[in-house]
Write a protein that holds these residues in place. Sequence first.
Motif, PDB file in Angstrom:
ATOM      1  N   GLU A 351       3.047 -39.674  16.310  1.00  0.00           N
ATOM      2  CA  GLU A 351       4.511 -39.629  16.376  1.00  0.00           C
ATOM      3  C   GLU A 351       4.905 -38.817  15.335  1.00  0.00           C
ATOM      4  OE1 GLU A 351       6.395 -41.192  18.438  1.00  0.00           O
ATOM      5  OE2 GLU A 351       4.439 -41.615  19.634  1.00  0.00           O
ATOM      6  N   ALA A 352       4.367 -38.384  14.204  1.00  0.00           N
ATOM      7  CA  ALA A 352       4.787 -37.430  13.168  1.00  0.00           C
ATOM      8  C   ALA A 352       4.446 -36.192  13.631  1.00  0.00           C
ATOM      9  CB  ALA A 352       4.502 -37.930  11.926  1.00  0.00           C
ATOM     10  N   SER A 353       3.926 -35.874  14.411  1.00  0.00           N
ATOM     11  CA  SER A 353       3.245 -34.544  14.753  1.00  0.00           C
ATOM     12  C   SER A 353       4.398 -33.595  15.264  1.00  0.00           C
ATOM     13  CB  SER A 353       2.138 -34.349  15.911  1.00  0.00           C
ATOM     14  OG  SER A 353       2.475 -34.719  16.827  1.00  0.00           O
ATOM     15  N   ASP A 354       4.278 -32.544  15.057  1.00  0.00           N
ATOM     16  CA  ASP A 354       5.353 -31.185  15.616  1.00  0.00           C
ATOM     17  C   ASP A 354       5.141 -31.003  17.187  1.00  0.00           C
ATOM     18  OD1 ASP A 354       6.003 -30.890  12.810  1.00  0.00           O
ATOM     19  OD2 ASP A 354       4.520 -29.319  12.503  1.00  0.00           O
ATOM     20  N   GLY A 355       4.250 -31.408  17.656  1.00  0.00           N
ATOM     21  CA  GLY A 355       4.113 -31.189  19.103  1.00  0.00           C
ATOM     22  C   GLY A 355       5.067 -31.589  20.236  1.00  0.00           C
ATOM     23  N   ASP A 356       5.307 -31.229  21.137  1.00  0.00           N
ATOM     24  CA  ASP A 356       6.324 -31.561  22.249  1.00  0.00           C
ATOM     25  C   ASP A 356       5.936 -32.944  22.707  1.00  0.00           C
ATOM     26  OD1 ASP A 356       4.247 -30.798  24.078  1.00  0.00           O
ATOM     27  OD2 ASP A 356       5.351 -28.939  24.582  1.00  0.00           O
ATOM     28  N   GLN A 357       6.480 -33.463  23.694  1.00  0.00           N
ATOM     29  CA  GLN A 357       6.299 -34.887  24.099  1.00  0.00           C
ATOM     30  C   GLN A 357       4.914 -34.668  25.207  1.00  0.00           C
ATOM     31  OE1 GLN A 357       7.225 -37.892  23.592  1.00  0.00           O
ATOM     32  NE2 GLN A 357       8.493 -36.641  21.899  1.00  0.00           N
ATOM     33  N   ALA A 358       4.740 -33.319  25.726  1.00  0.00           N
ATOM     34  CA  ALA A 358       3.584 -33.448  26.627  1.00  0.00           C
ATOM     35  C   ALA A 358       2.451 -33.466  25.609  1.00  0.00           C
ATOM     36  CB  ALA A 358       3.352 -32.068  27.234  1.00  0.00           C
ATOM     37  N   ALA A 359       2.468 -32.794  24.311  1.00  0.00           N
ATOM     38  CA  ALA A 359       1.330 -32.697  23.380  1.00  0.00           C
ATOM     39  C   ALA A 359       1.047 -33.787  22.877  1.00  0.00           C
ATOM     40  CB  ALA A 359       1.532 -31.738  22.394  1.00  0.00           C
ATOM     41  N   LYS A 360       2.133 -34.815  22.475  1.00  0.00           N
ATOM     42  CA  LYS A 360       1.812 -36.096  22.025  1.00  0.00           C
ATOM     43  C   LYS A 360       1.356 -37.102  23.013  1.00  0.00           C
ATOM     44  CE  LYS A 360       5.435 -35.687  18.638  1.00  0.00           C
ATOM     45  NZ  LYS A 360       6.876 -36.229  18.132  1.00  0.00           N
ATOM     46  N   ALA A 361       1.628 -36.899  24.156  1.00  0.00           N
ATOM     47  CA  ALA A 361       1.040 -37.619  25.420  1.00  0.00           C
ATOM     48  C   ALA A 361      -0.398 -37.495  25.373  1.00  0.00           C
ATOM     49  CB  ALA A 361       1.855 -37.525  26.887  1.00  0.00           C
ATOM     50  N   ASN A 362      -0.832 -36.251  25.371  1.00  0.00           N
ATOM     51  CA  ASN A 362      -2.209 -35.871  25.527  1.00  0.00           C
ATOM     52  C   ASN A 362      -2.952 -36.221  24.173  1.00  0.00           C
ATOM     53  OD1 ASN A 362      -4.410 -34.260  26.723  1.00  0.00           O
ATOM     54  ND2 ASN A 362      -4.430 -33.341  24.633  1.00  0.00           N
ATOM     55  N   SER A 364      -2.092 -39.060  22.638  1.00  0.00           N
ATOM     56  CA  SER A 364      -2.274 -40.631  22.878  1.00  0.00           C
ATOM     57  C   SER A 364      -3.287 -40.716  23.871  1.00  0.00           C
ATOM     58  CB  SER A 364      -0.939 -41.013  23.403  1.00  0.00           C
ATOM     59  OG  SER A 364       0.082 -40.779  22.242  1.00  0.00           O
ATOM     60  N   ARG A 365      -3.466 -40.126  24.966  1.00  0.00           N
ATOM     61  CA  ARG A 365      -4.470 -40.308  25.931  1.00  0.00           C
ATOM     62  C   ARG A 365      -5.996 -40.222  25.217  1.00  0.00           C
ATOM     63  NH1 ARG A 365      -1.140 -37.440  29.355  1.00  0.00           N
ATOM     64  NH2 ARG A 365      -2.018 -35.417  28.940  1.00  0.00           N
ATOM     65  N   HIS A 366      -5.987 -39.331  24.226  1.00  0.00           N
ATOM     66  CA  HIS A 366      -7.505 -39.137  23.781  1.00  0.00           C
ATOM     67  C   HIS A 366      -7.695 -40.215  22.825  1.00  0.00           C
ATOM     68  CE1 HIS A 366      -8.731 -34.898  24.837  1.00  0.00           C
ATOM     69  NE2 HIS A 366      -7.631 -34.266  24.638  1.00  0.00           N
ATOM     70  N   LEU A 367      -6.709 -40.700  22.087  1.00  0.00           N
ATOM     71  CA  LEU A 367      -6.777 -41.891  21.422  1.00  0.00           C
ATOM     72  C   LEU A 367      -7.199 -43.131  21.997  1.00  0.00           C
ATOM     73  CD1 LEU A 367      -6.607 -43.294  18.553  1.00  0.00           C
ATOM     74  CD2 LEU A 367      -4.519 -43.246  18.545  1.00  0.00           C
ATOM     75  N   ASP A 368      -6.240 -43.234  23.413  1.00  0.00           N
ATOM     76  CA  ASP A 368      -6.655 -44.488  23.884  1.00  0.00           C
ATOM     77  C   ASP A 368      -8.180 -44.490  24.554  1.00  0.00           C
ATOM     78  OD1 ASP A 368      -4.011 -45.281  23.782  1.00  0.00           O
ATOM     79  OD2 ASP A 368      -3.354 -44.427  25.690  1.00  0.00           O
ATOM     80  N   HIS A 369      -8.656 -43.512  24.777  1.00  0.00           N
ATOM     81  CA  HIS A 369     -10.029 -43.371  25.355  1.00  0.00           C
ATOM     82  C   HIS A 369     -10.903 -43.820  24.110  1.00  0.00           C
ATOM     83  CE1 HIS A 369      -9.666 -41.996  29.448  1.00  0.00           C
ATOM     84  NE2 HIS A 369      -8.843 -41.045  28.874  1.00  0.00           N
ATOM     85  N   MET A 370     -10.630 -43.303  22.932  1.00  0.00           N
ATOM     86  CA  MET A 370     -11.507 -43.368  21.617  1.00  0.00           C
ATOM     87  C   MET A 370     -11.301 -45.037  21.362  1.00  0.00           C
ATOM     88  SD  MET A 370     -13.466 -42.072  19.598  1.00  0.00           S
ATOM     89  CE  MET A 370     -14.439 -43.226  18.961  1.00  0.00           C
TER      90      MET A 370
END
Length: 615
Positions: A351-362, A364-370
């Motif tokens: 949430e605090a990262s500088d990326g755009d929403q697409a980067a944050k969604a990506n 989040s997907r990585h984290l969900d798999h982990m």
Amino acid sequence: MIVTDRNPRSILAEVFGYSEFRGEQEAIIEHVIAGGDAVVLMPTGGGKSLCYQIPAIAREGTGIVLSPLVALMHDQVMALRLAGVRAGALNSSLAPKERREVEAAYLSGELDVLYLAPEQLASAGSRTVELLKRGRIALFAIDEAHCVSQWGHDFRPDYLKLGALAEVWPDVPRIALTATATPATHREITERLHLESARHFVSSFDRSNISYSIVPKQNVRAQLLSFIRDEHQGEAGIVYALSRKRVEQTASALRDAGINAVAYHAGMAAEARLEAQTRFLREDGVVVVATIAFGMGIDKPDVRFVAHIDLPKSVEGYYQETGRAGRDGLPSAAWMAYGLADVVQQRQFIEASDGDQAAKANQSRHLDHMLALCESVTCRRKYLLEYFGEREIADQCGNCDVCLEPPKLWDATVPAQMLLSTVIRTQKERGRTYAAGQHIDVLRGVQSDRVAQVRLDELSTWNIGSEWSATQWRGVVRHLVATGLLEARGEWGVLWPSEAAKPVLRGEAQVHMREEVIARKASRSSGGGSKRSAAAADLTPEQAEVFERLRAWRADEAKEQGVPGYVVFGDATLAALAVHQPTTDDGLLAISGIGQVKLERYGAAVLMVLAGRGE
């Protein structure tokens, strides 16, 4: 080495000391020698380097190896030179005189292999590009090719420019290699490096010698120390932590407990990082505690364990990091402690990262798999292999914590409803919500100043969950956050129910989770006393004594030459020498890992050690 016989099998035996290729190595090598392009997906320790080193030796010209690992090029070059391969590197660490010598050797055709960093080819008119044009190139090898993936865990912008190699040198074969690629990353490698016409070689990602274990985090420092002492005392290992402060504190705690540990992170001075890396590579039994700044391209074969005391950001990162254990094929361990705070922290980072929403969604997907891997009640290895696109695999591997100690499942629907109701009631009736600990106190009826101040003991859910322990409740919270039923928001990780929680509250969906295992079963290691290394584990006492003599000789030899011990001989080679104890040069050549050059260099000394006349 001036090669007279360019047959791949002859090079394999005479230079590298192996009698047989593994897996698809031979097919890859023959394809590249014939001038074909290749994309190679092969697990760490699967022998990727031979797939470009042997063609580089066999083909006319110099094999150009593009690697992001400037700090490790010296050891890679030294390992090749000790095997008789004419190798060099051009990087920022070279003095002007050394650079001129390497450049002259390349132009005169005196190098079989030349290592470069990708940024040196980033500009079409760079000095390095112009130098390469003046010599003869046998092939381009793009190592760690997953770095080209912009959505991956290890993106390097300079890799995007390597697709231009096909335009500048259209007749030079290119081979891209990685040990970490999902099907999506595989496609990106192919497209961005312009390897659409390449032949693809995809090996199984299975590392059967690695035992995977994920445990609930309690006192993680004590858990880590117990893991190392009980199962890997005196063995080399890597411990990954998320922050620099945590790295330094953990390394200090391990040293205080008698573990030979060093710290490594990007905030250290370059000299201190180099010293830590050098000790880890060149001394036996060193444990390095590090951030993810450490590890890519580490060739040390006898790393017996990789431990994570914080949650990795992605399955790709986790797999690559754990893959640094057991490159020699001997039994090794991947151990991780994981808790609720890890989940909250990672969500906050995204949430605090500088990326755009697409980067944050990506992210989040990585984290969900982990998180799914951590919460899984099925075989860890099966989950990992399916993540990387392998489907036809057994349901049980027999070498992960889930298979070895099958978890008990319990129906957590009722406690999940209790927890969700508590979160909702604190919002509605008290106009606020809290982090996990406060909600657990409400459910268990634990009095505190905060409870009295805000009258939480008047909530209808007060003390309705006293039959479950605080540890079980923390597990419920973690599971609900990991599966998206609860969200942990803000700096303090306050809990909010998500839309996905509504079916659970209405009784339309169930929640099943694994029981928390606080006291692990006794270690499967031998228990008290010093533990043998994995290589020596199956040796008789007499053979083990010979093995230790060989290790002592190797340590002295490596120190004298300024190289890691495994560059001289790996543990597996020393173990084979201890078992067979050859007495002639022909007998030495029959040992895997001993080629003609190493026979000439070390043969007489090894025979003396085996005969008990030298160390």
